[in-house]
Design a protein around this motif. Structure first.
Motif, PDB file in Angstrom:
ATOM      1  N   LEU A 189      -0.583  70.216 -11.291  1.00 57.84           N
ATOM      2  CA  LEU A 189      -1.431  69.119 -10.833  1.00 57.84           C
ATOM      3  C   LEU A 189      -0.671  67.790 -10.842  1.00 57.84           C
ATOM      4  O   LEU A 189      -0.821  66.965  -9.935  1.00 57.84           O
ATOM      5  CB  LEU A 189      -2.681  69.021 -11.706  1.00 57.84           C
ATOM      6  CG  LEU A 189      -3.751  70.104 -11.473  1.00 57.84           C
ATOM      7  CD1 LEU A 189      -4.842  69.990 -12.520  1.00 57.84           C
ATOM      8  CD2 LEU A 189      -4.338  69.960 -10.069  1.00 57.84           C
ATOM      9  N   LYS A 190       0.144  67.590 -11.865  1.00 57.14           N
ATOM     10  CA  LYS A 190       0.944  66.361 -11.930  1.00 57.14           C
ATOM     11  C   LYS A 190       1.915  66.278 -10.745  1.00 57.14           C
ATOM     12  O   LYS A 190       2.092  65.220 -10.149  1.00 57.14           O
ATOM     13  CB  LYS A 190       1.724  66.318 -13.246  1.00 57.14           C
ATOM     14  CG  LYS A 190       0.874  66.011 -14.466  1.00 57.14           C
ATOM     15  CD  LYS A 190       1.741  65.948 -15.726  1.00 57.14           C
ATOM     16  CE  LYS A 190       0.926  65.603 -16.954  1.00 57.14           C
ATOM     17  NZ  LYS A 190       1.777  65.572 -18.173  1.00 57.14           N
ATOM     18  N   LYS A 191       2.532  67.411 -10.410  1.00 60.29           N
ATOM     19  CA  LYS A 191       3.453  67.441  -9.276  1.00 60.29           C
ATOM     20  C   LYS A 191       2.716  67.138  -7.975  1.00 60.29           C
ATOM     21  O   LYS A 191       3.211  66.397  -7.112  1.00 60.29           O
ATOM     22  CB  LYS A 191       4.126  68.811  -9.184  1.00 60.29           C
ATOM     23  CG  LYS A 191       5.130  69.085 -10.284  1.00 60.29           C
ATOM     24  CD  LYS A 191       5.745  70.471 -10.120  1.00 60.29           C
ATOM     25  CE  LYS A 191       6.733  70.784 -11.244  1.00 60.29           C
ATOM     26  NZ  LYS A 191       7.315  72.147 -11.097  1.00 60.29           N
ATOM     27  N   LEU A 192       1.513  67.717  -7.843  1.00 56.86           N
ATOM     28  CA  LEU A 192       0.720  67.489  -6.634  1.00 56.86           C
ATOM     29  C   LEU A 192       0.329  66.020  -6.508  1.00 56.86           C
ATOM     30  O   LEU A 192       0.418  65.434  -5.423  1.00 56.86           O
ATOM     31  CB  LEU A 192      -0.531  68.373  -6.660  1.00 56.86           C
ATOM     32  CG  LEU A 192      -1.490  68.216  -5.475  1.00 56.86           C
ATOM     33  CD1 LEU A 192      -0.783  68.544  -4.157  1.00 56.86           C
ATOM     34  CD2 LEU A 192      -2.719  69.109  -5.666  1.00 56.86           C
ATOM     35  N   VAL A 193      -0.093  65.422  -7.618  1.00 56.93           N
ATOM     36  CA  VAL A 193      -0.468  64.002  -7.597  1.00 56.93           C
ATOM     37  C   VAL A 193       0.731  63.139  -7.224  1.00 56.93           C
ATOM     38  O   VAL A 193       0.614  62.199  -6.435  1.00 56.93           O
ATOM     39  CB  VAL A 193      -1.040  63.586  -8.970  1.00 56.93           C
ATOM     40  CG1 VAL A 193      -1.181  62.073  -9.042  1.00 56.93           C
ATOM     41  CG2 VAL A 193      -2.388  64.246  -9.210  1.00 56.93           C
ATOM     42  N   ALA A 194       1.891  63.459  -7.773  1.00 56.95           N
ATOM     43  CA  ALA A 194       3.102  62.698  -7.457  1.00 56.95           C
ATOM     44  C   ALA A 194       3.446  62.805  -5.977  1.00 56.95           C
ATOM     45  O   ALA A 194       3.822  61.803  -5.336  1.00 56.95           O
ATOM     46  CB  ALA A 194       4.272  63.185  -8.315  1.00 56.95           C
ATOM     47  N   GLN A 195       3.313  64.021  -5.427  1.00 54.38           N
ATOM     48  CA  GLN A 195       3.581  64.216  -4.005  1.00 54.38           C
ATOM     49  C   GLN A 195       2.601  63.420  -3.146  1.00 54.38           C
ATOM     50  O   GLN A 195       2.989  62.791  -2.149  1.00 54.38           O
ATOM     51  CB  GLN A 195       3.498  65.700  -3.656  1.00 54.38           C
ATOM     52  CG  GLN A 195       4.625  66.540  -4.240  1.00 54.38           C
ATOM     53  CD  GLN A 195       4.410  68.027  -4.026  1.00 54.38           C
ATOM     54  OE1 GLN A 195       3.357  68.450  -3.535  1.00 54.38           O
ATOM     55  NE2 GLN A 195       5.395  68.834  -4.408  1.00 54.38           N
ATOM     56  N   LEU A 196       1.332  63.440  -3.537  1.00 53.66           N
ATOM     57  CA  LEU A 196       0.313  62.709  -2.787  1.00 53.66           C
ATOM     58  C   LEU A 196       0.542  61.204  -2.874  1.00 53.66           C
ATOM     59  O   LEU A 196       0.365  60.479  -1.883  1.00 53.66           O
ATOM     60  CB  LEU A 196      -1.081  63.070  -3.305  1.00 53.66           C
ATOM     61  CG  LEU A 196      -1.553  64.496  -2.995  1.00 53.66           C
ATOM     62  CD1 LEU A 196      -2.878  64.780  -3.701  1.00 53.66           C
ATOM     63  CD2 LEU A 196      -1.692  64.700  -1.492  1.00 53.66           C
ATOM     64  N   GLU A 237       3.307  60.348  -0.499  1.00 54.87           N
ATOM     65  CA  GLU A 237       2.863  60.415   0.889  1.00 54.87           C
ATOM     66  C   GLU A 237       1.978  59.218   1.244  1.00 54.87           C
ATOM     67  O   GLU A 237       2.100  58.625   2.315  1.00 54.87           O
ATOM     68  CB  GLU A 237       2.107  61.721   1.140  1.00 54.87           C
ATOM     69  CG  GLU A 237       1.609  61.911   2.557  1.00 54.87           C
ATOM     70  CD  GLU A 237       2.726  62.017   3.584  1.00 54.87           C
ATOM     71  OE1 GLU A 237       2.427  61.912   4.788  1.00 54.87           O
ATOM     72  OE2 GLU A 237       3.900  62.187   3.187  1.00 54.87           O
ATOM     73  N   VAL A 238       1.087  58.845   0.331  1.00 51.85           N
ATOM     74  CA  VAL A 238       0.226  57.678   0.564  1.00 51.85           C
ATOM     75  C   VAL A 238       1.070  56.415   0.706  1.00 51.85           C
ATOM     76  O   VAL A 238       0.816  55.571   1.582  1.00 51.85           O
ATOM     77  CB  VAL A 238      -0.802  57.522  -0.582  1.00 51.85           C
ATOM     78  CG1 VAL A 238      -1.491  56.167  -0.506  1.00 51.85           C
ATOM     79  CG2 VAL A 238      -1.840  58.635  -0.516  1.00 51.85           C
ATOM     80  N   THR A 239       2.090  56.280  -0.124  1.00 52.56           N
ATOM     81  CA  THR A 239       2.974  55.113  -0.036  1.00 52.56           C
ATOM     82  C   THR A 239       3.701  55.084   1.302  1.00 52.56           C
ATOM     83  O   THR A 239       3.821  54.027   1.942  1.00 52.56           O
ATOM     84  CB  THR A 239       4.000  55.127  -1.182  1.00 52.56           C
ATOM     85  OG1 THR A 239       3.310  55.075  -2.428  1.00 52.56           O
ATOM     86  CG2 THR A 239       4.939  53.931  -1.075  1.00 52.56           C
ATOM     87  N   ARG A 240       4.172  56.247   1.737  1.00 48.93           N
ATOM     88  CA  ARG A 240       4.884  56.311   3.016  1.00 48.93           C
ATOM     89  C   ARG A 240       3.969  55.911   4.164  1.00 48.93           C
ATOM     90  O   ARG A 240       4.344  55.099   5.028  1.00 48.93           O
ATOM     91  CB  ARG A 240       5.414  57.726   3.250  1.00 48.93           C
ATOM     92  CG  ARG A 240       6.237  57.879   4.529  1.00 48.93           C
ATOM     93  CD  ARG A 240       6.637  59.331   4.763  1.00 48.93           C
ATOM     94  NE  ARG A 240       5.486  60.172   5.038  1.00 48.93           N
ATOM     95  CZ  ARG A 240       4.934  60.291   6.252  1.00 48.93           C
ATOM     96  NH1 ARG A 240       5.422  59.610   7.277  1.00 48.93           N
ATOM     97  NH2 ARG A 240       3.897  61.083   6.437  1.00 48.93           N
ATOM     98  N   VAL A 241       2.759  56.447   4.199  1.00 48.43           N
ATOM     99  CA  VAL A 241       1.810  56.126   5.268  1.00 48.43           C
ATOM    100  C   VAL A 241       1.431  54.643   5.215  1.00 48.43           C
ATOM    101  O   VAL A 241       1.333  53.970   6.248  1.00 48.43           O
ATOM    102  CB  VAL A 241       0.556  57.021   5.155  1.00 48.43           C
ATOM    103  CG1 VAL A 241      -0.515  56.562   6.139  1.00 48.43           C
ATOM    104  CG2 VAL A 241       0.919  58.477   5.420  1.00 48.43           C
ATOM    105  N   SER A 242       1.237  54.124   4.012  1.00 51.42           N
ATOM    106  CA  SER A 242       0.918  52.713   3.850  1.00 51.42           C
ATOM    107  C   SER A 242       2.060  51.825   4.343  1.00 51.42           C
ATOM    108  O   SER A 242       1.836  50.817   5.025  1.00 51.42           O
ATOM    109  CB  SER A 242       0.621  52.412   2.380  1.00 51.42           C
ATOM    110  OG  SER A 242       0.399  51.031   2.177  1.00 51.42           O
TER     111      SER A 242
END
Length: 258
Positions: free
Chosen positions: A8-15, A18-23
């Motif tokens: 879950l920690k890895k998934l949150v980090a990936q998300l 991705e959110v930072t990149r899109v932003s």
């Protein structure tokens, strides 16, 4: 249980990444759009302040390169303001609209640099009521161009790093692009300080309509992963070989990366 938490920690980090990149992509598009809105109204001081203070900052335009923040100001606050408005801001009866459209932005993995390709379709000219008082007289024209820009993130804020604008075509309003005179807008040919409003250096291979060479893409093909072949970026005469075309255009790099 502990393995699930780690996943879950890895998934949150990936998300989060991705959110930072899109932003970041959206912030860069907004930056370019704001550039266009300021430029529409000849707010050249505000335009210049969108640029980074990095020593490799530049504007490439009509066969010349304006280097550094000083060069940027010399182009906008000097050359453009003197030619179009004589001030920072619009003047009555002068049109200079620069829509910024078709933005494609790619941010590097570190989130510190980005590249963007945009198109502008400009309508410009003077109203007949100012034909005797504006230095351009009575004039109206169309312009189309491509940007292949670079951006840099400084102190958490995205700024324009290297703006490369290729004015792809010009046309009079009356006759359109089929009758554009060669060298309709002369390329820059004198550098600063000989020309007090000139570029720091001249570039090879400037282009204007009816030259239709492709402005190179900063990105590779999204499906094949292959860049467009250099010969396919050229524009020979119909039915003739590549010897009838000028060399392919290239995109410059910052001096620190050459």
């Amino acid at each position: 249980m502990s393995s699930e938490i780690e996943e879950l920690k890895k998934l949150v980090a990936q998300l989060q990444k991705e959110v930072t990149r899109v932003s970041d992509q959206e912030e860069i598009r907004k930056l370019q759009y704001k550039y266009g809105y300021y430029l529409d109204k000849c707010l050249y001081q505000e335009v210049a302040e969108l640029y980074s203070d990095h020593p490799d900052t530049c504007v490439e335009f009509l066969g010349g390169r304006y280097n550094g923040k000083d060069g940027v100001k010399r182009l906008y606050i000097g050359r453009f303001a003197n030619a179009f408005t004589g001030r920072n801001g619009p003047v009555h009866g002068f049109l200079l609209d620069h829509p910024q459209i078709q933005g494609i932005v790619d941010v590097n993995p570190e989130g510190t640099r980005a590249k963007g390709r945009f198109r502008s379709m400009m309508a410009a000219g003077t109203h007949e009521s100012i034909k005797d008082t504006h230095p351009r007289g009575l004039v109206q024209w169309w312009e189309g161009g491509i940007y292949e820009n670079e951006y840099i993130k400084e102190d958490g804020i995205w700024k324009i790093f290297r703006l490369k604008y290729f004015p792809f075509w010009h046309a009079t309003f009356e006759k359109g692009w089929s009758y554009t005179k060669p060298n309709y807008v002369p390329f820059l040919n004198t550098v600063y300080p000989e020309d007090p409003q000139g570029p720091n250096e001249l570039l090879d291979n400037p282009m204007l309509w009816p030259d239709t060479r492709v402005v190179p893409f900063h990105y590779q093909h999204p499906i094949t992963g292959v860049p467009v072949a250099e010969d396919d970026l050229r524009a020979p005469h119909f039915g003739q070989d590549l010897s009838t075309s000028a060399p392919a255009l290239t995109l410059s790099k910052p001096k620190s990366e050459v």
